[in-house]
Design a protein around this motif. Structure first.
Motif: not given
Length: 170
Positions: A65-66, A70-72, A78-82
């Motif tokens: 995320w960093k 960061g943020g949205l 894709l990376p954080l959705g998975l």
């Protein structure tokens, strides 16, 4: 590490805490006695390892995320959705195993989860190599839990494989 980092580290623990709060009365004694495998770690060891793994994986997600700003936003989808999908499947395994007492269905979810974690590691690797490497202990842990779950599932289908009580002679 900032406040966001702490949130990322603690987030994976939300599922197990909620599962325990709502279902702890269904968990007691289900996997004990003759069903307990001789090579199965103690419950406290399982809990300690699971806590450490979830914390490490949460920290890895923070690194991704960093590094993506960061943020949205779309770069995070894709990376954080998975990661969110695999976290949800991980929590579902807890419900299937400890509440529903269905090791067969839990095993299917564990195999799906294994593939999702491998996919997550491959997607995270170009973003943050350390984050991808931090998923390796999780894969090792999934191997152990899959083996335990497989044996419990097999024993529930084939009574021949279940440990038989030994007779004590007086």
């Amino acid at each position: 590490m900032q406040l966001q980092g702490a949130i990322f580290v603690l987030l994976p623990h939300l599922g197990p805490i909620l599962v325990w709060l709502f279902t702890h009365d269904h968990m007691a004694g289900w996997c004990e006695g003759p069903r307990m495998l001789s090579w199965c770690p103690l419950h406290k060891v399982l809990l300690l390892v699971q806590t450490a793994i979830y914390s490490v994986v949460g920290y890895a997600s923070y690194l991704v995320w960093k590094d993506l700003g960061g943020g949205l936003g779309w770069p995070l989808a894709l990376p954080l959705g998975l990661y969110a999908v695999q976290l949800t499947i991980s929590w579902a395994v807890l419900v299937l195993f400890f509440t529903v007492h269905n090791p067969g269905l839990a095993l299917l979810h564990l195999l799906l989860l294994y593939g999702l974690v491998v996919s997550t590691a491959l997607i995270w690797h170009p973003i943050n190599k350390l984050a991808a490497l931090l998923l390796l202990p999780y894969l090792a842990w999934l191997t152990v839990t899959s083996a335990l779950t497989y044996h419990l599932w097999r024993d529930s289908l084939c009574p021949v494989h279940q440990p038989q009580p030994t007779e004590k002679s007086d």
